[in-house]
Design an enzyme around this catalytic site. Structure first.
Site, PDB file in Angstrom:
ATOM      1  N   PRO A   2       2.985  -3.307  -3.347  1.00 44.88           N
ATOM      2  CG  PRO A   2       5.294  -4.471  -4.337  1.00 44.88           C
ATOM      3  CD  PRO A   2       4.705  -2.730  -4.729  1.00 44.88           C
ATOM      4  CD  GLU A   3       1.278  -1.242   1.608  1.00 44.73           C
ATOM      5  OE1 GLU A   3       2.493  -0.921   2.698  1.00 44.73           O
ATOM      6  OE2 GLU A   3       1.055  -0.630   0.885  1.00 44.73           O
ATOM      7  CE  LYS A  58       5.896  -0.630   1.975  1.00 42.10           C
ATOM      8  NZ  LYS A  58       5.402  -0.079   1.544  1.00 42.10           N
ATOM      9  NE  ARG A 261      -2.113   7.049   0.532  1.00 41.21           N
ATOM     10  CZ  ARG A 261      -1.480   6.024   1.507  1.00 41.21           C
ATOM     11  NH1 ARG A 261       0.341   6.211   2.049  1.00 41.21           N
ATOM     12  NH2 ARG A 261      -1.235   4.890   0.690  1.00 41.21           N
TER      13      ARG A 261
END
EC number: 3.2.2.23
Length: 271
Positions: A2-3, A58, A261
């Site tokens: 979840p961002e 977050k 990434r």
């Protein structure tokens, strides 16, 4: 994982149902997630009213008078309001039973989330104290980004994903914002002009606001008995689009590794 948009939507989804509600019971079915669940959590929360729900980066903050529950969803966590009497599932590790009979339920299959308690200012907690600003004006803007990028040789994408610089810009949104700003992800942060920084700061905010707006269409799911997939239906311009034509110039989208990434960009549009 979840961002920020997913966490913001979680806040918007649960807040109307838990704000002003008293916690009548706490059930922890796991002693440890990413960190141990405080053994005193039940004692601290039971009988308290959830006065408001906030988000910082977050992290979700359940403000309960002179104490706060700090929640991070980790990689697979979700918070949902379950109907009264709804039985827990295999991965439902924490229940906060509310005074209307419903349950605020934390589900986390991979157990990388966390639930903590603090009796002091949560923003001063070691996990939150060193975080950068939220990725929206007035604190995050072109002037701020320009000042923080001076004399930095790091790739601008890596700078955007540094939570000490700005919070909430995960891999998907960093790729998309850089494309909107027409800035190459490998470009040295210190080489950006004031105009570049202004354009990029605006793009970051726009990309995240678009994702949050998409999330607003899923708010009904936060009181569902079934756990939805949790990720918004986005239509990325570059993220995951290896070899597909750029939506602007038609050049195939390229993929590289940057900071361990995957990174996508248009070799022509982004300079």
């Amino acid at each position: 994982m979840p961002e920020l948009p997913e966490v913001e939507t979680t806040l918007r989804g649960i807040a109307p149902h838990v704000t002003g509600r008293r916690v009548t019971a706490v059930t922890a079915r796991a002693a440890k997630l990413r960190l141990p669940i405080p053994p005193e959590l039940g004692e601290r929360l039971t009988g308290r009213v959830i006065e408001r729900v906030e988000r910082r980066a977050k992290y979700l903050l359940l403000r309960c008078g002179d104490g706060t529950a700090i929640i991070h969803l980790g990689m697979t966590g979700t918070l949902r309001v379950a109907p009264a009497g709804s039985p827990p599932g295999k991965y439902d590790h924490l229940d906060l039973v509310l005074d209307d009979g419903r349950t605020l339920r934390f589900r986390d299959p991979r157990k990388f989330g966390l639930v903590l308690w603090t009796g002091s200012d949560p923003l001063a907690h070691p996990l939150l104290a060193q975080l950068g600003p939220e990725p929206f004006p007035p604190l995050f803007n072109g002037s701020y980004l320009f000042s923080r990028s001076r004399k930095r040789n790091a790739a601008i994408k890596l700078l955007l994903m540094d939570n000490r610089i700005v919070v909430g810009v995960g891999n998907i949104y960093a790729n998309e914002a850089l494309f909107r700003a027409r800035i190459h992800p490998e470009r040295a942060a210190g080489s950006l002009s004031e105009e570049d920084c202004a354009t990029l700061a605006t793009a970051v905010g726009d990309v995240l606001r678009d994702a949050i707006a998409e999330g607003d269409t899923t708010l009904h799911e936060f009181i569902a008995t079934e756990v939805p997939s949790g990720y918004f239906r986005i239509n990325p311009a570059v993220y995951g689009q290896t070899g597909k034509p750029c939506t602007v110039c038609g050049t195939p989208i390229a993929r590289i590794r940057l900071g361990n990434r995957s990174t996508w960009f248009c070799p022509v549009c982004q300079k």
